[in-house]
Design a protein around this motif. Sequence first.
Motif, mmCIF file in Angstrom:
data_model
loop_
_atom_site.group_PDB
_atom_site.id
_atom_site.type_symbol
_atom_site.label_atom_id
_atom_site.label_comp_id
_atom_site.label_asym_id
_atom_site.label_seq_id
_atom_site.Cartn_x
_atom_site.Cartn_y
_atom_site.Cartn_z
ATOM 1 N N ILE A 1 0.849 -1.186 0.000
ATOM 2 C CA ILE A 1 0.000 0.000 0.000
ATOM 3 C C ILE A 1 0.889 1.241 0.000
ATOM 4 O O ILE A 1 1.757 1.395 0.858
ATOM 5 N N LEU A 2 0.652 2.139 -0.965
ATOM 6 C CA LEU A 2 1.379 3.393 -1.062
ATOM 7 C C LEU A 2 0.403 4.554 -0.911
ATOM 8 O O LEU A 2 -0.762 4.454 -1.306
ATOM 9 N N THR A 3 0.877 5.661 -0.367
ATOM 10 C CA THR A 3 0.012 6.830 -0.214
ATOM 11 C C THR A 3 0.798 8.110 -0.446
ATOM 12 O O THR A 3 2.007 8.176 -0.182
ATOM 13 N N ARG A 4 0.065 9.117 -0.950
ATOM 14 C CA ARG A 4 0.685 10.429 -1.201
ATOM 15 C C ARG A 4 -0.319 11.518 -0.840
ATOM 16 O O ARG A 4 -1.445 11.516 -1.333
ATOM 17 N N SER A 5 0.108 12.424 0.036
ATOM 18 C CA SER A 5 -0.779 13.517 0.450
ATOM 19 C C SER A 5 -0.010 14.463 1.368
ATOM 20 O O SER A 5 1.126 14.165 1.776
ATOM 21 N N PRO A 6 -0.616 15.591 1.740
ATOM 22 C CA PRO A 6 0.027 16.503 2.702
ATOM 23 C C PRO A 6 0.158 15.921 4.108
ATOM 24 O O PRO A 6 0.737 16.563 4.983
ATOM 25 N N LEU A 7 -0.377 14.711 4.328
ATOM 26 C CA LEU A 7 -0.237 14.067 5.629
ATOM 27 C C LEU A 7 1.143 13.450 5.815
ATOM 28 O O LEU A 7 1.566 13.196 6.948
ATOM 29 N N ASN A 8 1.852 13.189 4.733
ATOM 30 C CA ASN A 8 3.115 12.457 4.815
ATOM 31 C C ASN A 8 4.205 13.281 5.486
ATOM 32 O O ASN A 8 4.383 14.466 5.175
ATOM 33 N N THR A 9 4.947 12.645 6.391
ATOM 34 C CA THR A 9 6.096 13.294 7.000
ATOM 35 C C THR A 9 7.174 13.530 5.947
ATOM 36 O O THR A 9 7.199 12.872 4.897
#
Length: 611
Positions: free
Chosen positions: A426-434
């Motif tokens: 599972i990969l994710t990209r957003s302004p939530l990422n450190t």
Amino acid sequence: MADVLEVRAEIEGQIAGMTVCEMLRLTAERHPDAPAYSDPVEGGWSTLTYAEARRRVLEIAAGFAALGLAPGEAVALMMINRSEHVLADLGAVHAGGVPCSVYSTFAPDQVAFVADNVGARYAVVGGAADLSRWDPVLDRLPDLRKIIVLDGAPAGDRFLSWADFLKLGRARLAEAPGEIEERWRAVTPGDVLTVLYTSGTTGMPKGVPLTHTNVFYEVESTDRLTSLPERGTQVSYLTYAHIAERVLSLYLPLVKVSHVHFCTDLANLGATLGQVRPMMFFGVPRVYEKMMAKLQAVLATQPEEQQDNVRRAMAAGRAYIEACQHGGTLTPQIQAAYDTADAALLSIVRSMIGFDQAQWTITGAAPLPDDVQRFFAGLGLKVIDVYGMTETTGAFTGNSPASYKLGTVGRPEPGVEVRIAEDGEILTRSPLNTSGYVSRPDATAELVDEEGWLHTGDIGSIDDDGFVRVVDRKKELIITAGGENISPAAIENHLKEHPLIGQALAYGDNRPFPVAILTLDGEAAPGWAQAQGIACTSPVELVEHPEVLKAVEAAVQAANDRLARVQQVKRWALLPGEWTPETEELTPSLKLKRRVIHAKYAEVIEGLYTG
């Protein structure tokens, strides 16, 4: 994709320029008399309003300034959940510092590592129990200038009592109010708001810096997901070193003007829930498992006729919760059966456990066993999953009260991209990422790729409706000698469905078949034994009792009946003691430390294959 990016831009515009300092100012000015934080005291609660809390925060900020805290310097925090923890945290931020809550279960060596890695110049600790984890390593922390102690500060120049610290802060704020305002107004959205350390299933923990923007994006996404009302009540009981507790009971309340009640001892959680009746509740799976075990133990003492009534009512509750999920069909018959069961019994049970006002009951951090979710569904409660990690500022997918699917971790939060890599990760990209780990460029490169996708380390899938399912940790999959890939969590969750079994670890890497190490549930086992007419109640005696062994064998067989042949447990061992962070088999967030367990019980595991 265009819709996701549009929503992201909308949220980013909404939170632009926002910091925790500015949000607390706005909330305190708009709702000065609203209750903010309540600590348990004999006979009731001691409460601070938002106006009082902000005044205390500014005094604490002035105290840090008086001690010499420079903007950007770190303040380590180690104490139970209490108002002083939140106030010290926010005070450090208002002084321009970076608070870092440290797990109180960390060993001294881990405490030393974290304090050194984050560059802590000051520490605030609760009392003697917390100090015992710092004392052995203070000589290795020459840059730690002062330790502020809430209860029972030792003598010495390096220590300062909380009372004296507050006195210092009040004096500094009175003589230089402009200095403190200048400090908090200088804080920007891109500044690091906190550094949290992963609880670490292996090796030393890694520091995760999170900015004000990270946090407010998470808060706004959560608000959109849940539509919770303002001025609701909450219970804070998980450590503030855990990202979920930090978001839900430290940052979100500043926006929702929530009233946070502190539970200072997990043993009092049930009583606290009954008093507070929270509008929302987050629990790691083990917390829900313990609640279920207690309720089942009570049910087992009731007359058979009453137990039959409860079972029928809970069947109606489960049917209703399942019908209301995404893709389900709520028929008039299901609704009518639920309304009858709810009025007669289910609403009463929910009130007994303090969940009668709960609008969002969620879980995360580890897989919630199906039987636990079904049990609470039987009470008319949607205990639904969210999914995330410290590195994503908490949840980046979630089920909502209005749109959920049992067995999944929900859909991506607003403006969040999620995809499945070729190998199933599972990969994710957003302004939530450190932005990465503190002083760990090697680990950061593994975490976030050049295109900004964060690699979770979890294997999962996304269904046609956009709901995400998590299978297991990528590195924890068992590969048997026959080359079969097996999820240990899938086996373990089935095993833990029996009330006798508190924890389970499945093993089988490079072996011909899986085996399991099981522990007795310390709370449920004595009650189960009594109900079966078994006189002995000590764990050591129970693990050797023929009736207990017979019941556990039946539980293993029941689990195997629901597993593929290659997943089935062929042999098992039952241990008397429970696993806890203190005994080192669990992380502070109650995840299995698999390598520790493998090493600690190596002889037991080997005996299951050779015996």
